[in-house]
Design an enzyme around this catalytic site. Sequence first.
Site, PDB file in Angstrom:
ATOM      1  N   MET A  94      41.361  23.049  41.376  1.00 33.24           N
ATOM      2  CA  MET A  94      43.576  22.887  42.119  1.00 33.24           C
ATOM      3  C   MET A  94      44.650  23.614  41.875  1.00 33.24           C
ATOM      4  O   MET A  94      45.373  22.884  42.446  1.00 33.24           O
ATOM      5  CB  MET A  94      43.569  21.884  43.233  1.00 33.24           C
ATOM      6  CG  MET A  94      42.258  21.886  44.301  1.00 33.24           C
ATOM      7  SD  MET A  94      41.999  23.888  45.475  1.00 33.24           S
ATOM      8  CE  MET A  94      42.770  23.040  46.033  1.00 33.24           C
ATOM      9  N   ILE A  96      46.894  25.726  39.784  1.00 32.97           N
ATOM     10  CA  ILE A  96      47.384  26.967  39.149  1.00 32.97           C
ATOM     11  C   ILE A  96      47.779  27.038  37.330  1.00 32.97           C
ATOM     12  O   ILE A  96      48.369  26.204  36.999  1.00 32.97           O
ATOM     13  CB  ILE A  96      49.040  27.636  40.134  1.00 32.97           C
ATOM     14  CG1 ILE A  96      48.514  27.691  41.102  1.00 32.97           C
ATOM     15  CG2 ILE A  96      48.781  28.950  39.594  1.00 32.97           C
ATOM     16  CD1 ILE A  96      49.449  27.969  42.454  1.00 32.97           C
ATOM     17  N   HIS A 113      36.727  31.005  44.063  1.00 30.68           N
ATOM     18  CA  HIS A 113      37.246  31.282  45.674  1.00 30.68           C
ATOM     19  C   HIS A 113      36.329  31.168  46.781  1.00 30.68           C
ATOM     20  O   HIS A 113      35.963  31.723  47.278  1.00 30.68           O
ATOM     21  CB  HIS A 113      38.064  32.352  45.123  1.00 30.68           C
ATOM     22  CG  HIS A 113      39.642  32.198  46.496  1.00 30.68           C
ATOM     23  ND1 HIS A 113      40.171  31.450  46.537  1.00 30.68           N
ATOM     24  CD2 HIS A 113      39.424  33.012  47.372  1.00 30.68           C
ATOM     25  CE1 HIS A 113      41.212  31.253  47.506  1.00 30.68           C
ATOM     26  NE2 HIS A 113      40.550  32.163  48.694  1.00 30.68           N
ATOM     27  N   ASP A 149      43.927  34.571  42.341  1.00 25.44           N
ATOM     28  CA  ASP A 149      42.670  35.125  42.867  1.00 25.44           C
ATOM     29  C   ASP A 149      42.776  37.240  42.996  1.00 25.44           C
ATOM     30  O   ASP A 149      42.324  37.004  44.320  1.00 25.44           O
ATOM     31  CB  ASP A 149      42.561  34.574  44.355  1.00 25.44           C
ATOM     32  CG  ASP A 149      42.725  32.815  44.314  1.00 25.44           C
ATOM     33  OD1 ASP A 149      41.735  32.324  43.471  1.00 25.44           O
ATOM     34  OD2 ASP A 149      43.162  32.601  45.198  1.00 25.44           O
ATOM     35  N   GLN A 177      26.710  28.267  50.610  1.00 22.36           N
ATOM     36  CA  GLN A 177      26.277  29.726  49.949  1.00 22.36           C
ATOM     37  C   GLN A 177      26.954  30.216  48.260  1.00 22.36           C
ATOM     38  O   GLN A 177      26.745  30.329  47.408  1.00 22.36           O
ATOM     39  CB  GLN A 177      26.987  30.852  50.315  1.00 22.36           C
ATOM     40  CG  GLN A 177      26.209  31.504  51.817  1.00 22.36           C
ATOM     41  CD  GLN A 177      24.763  31.490  51.770  1.00 22.36           C
ATOM     42  OE1 GLN A 177      24.112  32.577  51.041  1.00 22.36           O
ATOM     43  NE2 GLN A 177      24.444  30.129  52.183  1.00 22.36           N
TER      44      GLN A 177
HETATM   45  N1  NHR Z   1      45.354  30.124  37.945  1.00 15.84           N
HETATM   46  C1  NHR Z   1      45.407  31.669  37.465  1.00 15.84           C
HETATM   47  N2  NHR Z   1      46.337  31.973  36.542  1.00 15.84           N
HETATM   48  N3  NHR Z   1      44.864  32.408  38.316  1.00 15.84           N
HETATM   49  C2  NHR Z   1      43.495  31.982  38.758  1.00 15.84           C
HETATM   50  O1  NHR Z   1      43.224  33.155  39.314  1.00 15.84           O
HETATM   51  C3  NHR Z   1      43.532  30.723  39.746  1.00 15.84           C
HETATM   52  C4  NHR Z   1      44.453  29.959  38.513  1.00 15.84           C
HETATM   53  C5  NHR Z   1      43.805  27.892  39.202  1.00 15.84           C
HETATM   54  C6  NHR Z   1      43.634  28.381  40.438  1.00 15.84           C
HETATM   55  C7  NHR Z   1      41.528  28.735  41.105  1.00 15.84           C
HETATM   56  C8  NHR Z   1      42.022  29.274  42.809  1.00 15.84           C
HETATM   57  C9  NHR Z   1      41.238  29.393  44.405  1.00 15.84           C
HETATM   58  O2  NHR Z   1      40.101  28.951  43.922  1.00 15.84           O
HETATM   59  C10 NHR Z   1      42.557  29.308  40.118  1.00 15.84           C
HETATM   60  C11 NHR Z   1      42.868  30.071  40.068  1.00 15.84           C
HETATM   61  C12 NHR Z   1      44.619  26.108  43.166  1.00 15.84           C
HETATM   62  C13 NHR Z   1      46.039  26.507  44.284  1.00 15.84           C
HETATM   63  C14 NHR Z   1      47.517  25.845  44.067  1.00 15.84           C
HETATM   64  O3  NHR Z   1      48.031  26.476  44.583  1.00 15.84           O
HETATM   65  C15 NHR Z   1      45.909  28.196  44.591  1.00 15.84           C
HETATM   66  C16 NHR Z   1      44.510  28.749  43.984  1.00 15.84           C
HETATM   67  C17 NHR Z   1      43.395  28.389  43.243  1.00 15.84           C
HETATM   68  C18 NHR Z   1      44.057  27.013  43.145  1.00 15.84           C
HETATM   69  N4  NHR Z   1      47.201  24.768  43.763  1.00 15.84           N
HETATM   70  C19 NHR Z   1      48.692  24.361  44.129  1.00 15.84           C
HETATM   71  C20 NHR Z   1      49.808  23.749  42.286  1.00 15.84           C
HETATM   72  O4  NHR Z   1      51.116  24.186  42.621  1.00 15.84           O
HETATM   73  C21 NHR Z   1      48.455  22.509  43.896  1.00 15.84           C
HETATM   74  C22 NHR Z   1      47.443  22.490  44.952  1.00 15.84           C
HETATM   75  C23 NHR Z   1      46.998  21.194  45.117  1.00 15.84           C
HETATM   76  O5  NHR Z   1      46.917  20.373  43.612  1.00 15.84           O
HETATM   77  O6  NHR Z   1      45.911  20.785  46.272  1.00 15.84           O
HETATM   78  O7  NHR Z   1      49.117  24.634  41.622  1.00 15.84           O
HETATM   79  O8  NHR Z   1      42.435  29.135  45.336  1.00 15.84           O
HETATM   80  C1  GAR Z   2      35.348  24.769  46.774  1.00 20.55           C
HETATM   81  O1  GAR Z   2      34.917  25.399  48.137  1.00 20.55           O
HETATM   82  C2  GAR Z   2      35.988  25.847  46.309  1.00 20.55           C
HETATM   83  O2  GAR Z   2      35.513  27.273  46.654  1.00 20.55           O
HETATM   84  C3  GAR Z   2      37.124  24.975  46.702  1.00 20.55           C
HETATM   85  O3  GAR Z   2      36.906  24.503  46.922  1.00 20.55           O
HETATM   86  C4  GAR Z   2      35.679  23.875  46.719  1.00 20.55           C
HETATM   87  C5  GAR Z   2      35.505  22.703  45.718  1.00 20.55           C
HETATM   88  O4  GAR Z   2      34.661  22.218  46.365  1.00 20.55           O
HETATM   89  N1  GAR Z   2      38.096  26.464  44.931  1.00 20.55           N
HETATM   90  C6  GAR Z   2      38.865  25.948  46.553  1.00 20.55           C
HETATM   91  O5  GAR Z   2      39.328  25.839  46.568  1.00 20.55           O
HETATM   92  C7  GAR Z   2      40.446  26.398  44.132  1.00 20.55           C
HETATM   93  N2  GAR Z   2      41.945  25.919  45.343  1.00 20.55           N
HETATM   94  P1  GAR Z   2      33.048  21.689  45.115  1.00 20.55           P
HETATM   95  O6  GAR Z   2      34.054  20.831  44.515  1.00 20.55           O
HETATM   96  O7  GAR Z   2      32.799  20.575  45.319  1.00 20.55           O
HETATM   97  O8  GAR Z   2      32.451  22.380  43.946  1.00 20.55           O
END
Ligand code: NHR
Ligand code: GAR
Length: 196
Positions: A94, A96, A113, A149, A177
């Site tokens: 989670m 970035i 995602h 993403d 899935q």
């Molecule tokens: N990093 C990059 N550079 N590019 C991607 O495509 C990434 C990534 C890091 C994580 C997973 C992604 C998802 O599948 C992922 C893809 C976290 C956030 C986010 O906003 C957004 C997308 C994803 C993962 N994180 C917050 C932050 O400030 C914190 C949120 C929290 O801790 O709950 O990093 O959706």
């Molecule tokens: C999954 O649904 C994954 O796609 C999503 O969080 C869940 C993690 O489940 N990812 C995100 O939302 C990334 N931002 P898991 O920890 O049981 O695999």
Amino acid sequence: MKNIVILISGSGSNMQAIVEAARVQRWAEKQGAQVVAVFSNRPDATGLAWARTQGLAAQSLDHKAFDSREAFDHALMQAIDAFDPALVVLAGFMRILTPGFVAHYAGRMVNIHPSLLPAFAGLNTHARAIEAGCKFAGATVHEVTAELDHGAILAQAVVPVLPDDTPEVLAARVLTQEHRIYPQAIAEKIAALRSR
Ligand code: NHR
Ligand code: GAR
């Protein structure tokens, strides 16, 4: 041997599906690949304990203990690189990641995602899909690039959105899935890395 390192933040059910697929499908023997380590940015991630039961190195690096995203990513990169990874797998991770971190693992880092990208990049995908009136939702495995993403799509799965769905109910349907397509996409990615 191609080493796989998995990054999680929570329950790690996708990590579990990958580790179990690797065992059942004998990736070490047939693909020359093995999951070696799991890292979490959250010390309380329940997936870490399960990973340890599997004999995997499992470690948390609390992002709150670092002054900047760059400092956290630098420490995480060093910890990951100690395992000589061929592939880094984000599984419910989670945080970035900074452009420098992404560039270091270019072409060898993937994410799952919980939406049908390019729809609903970012967070709260299930609530947003329900709110938009979508009839279908799903999950996407993609390459990780600096733009969140937006990397090349490697696999997708589709599920229906049903009339009384809550975000939680839809998330559970999608997650089932995810557990099917993510191990499959990783096996294909490893095969592609091997034949380069
Ligand atoms: N990093 C990059 N550079 N590019 C991607 O495509 C990434 C990534 C890091 C994580 C997973 C992604 C998802 O599948 C992922 C893809 C976290 C956030 C986010 O906003 C957004 C997308 C994803 C993962 N994180 C917050 C932050 O400030 C914190 C949120 C929290 O801790 O709950 O990093 O959706
Ligand atoms: C999954 O649904 C994954 O796609 C999503 O969080 C869940 C993690 O489940 N990812 C995100 O939302 C990334 N931002 P898991 O920890 O049981 O695999």
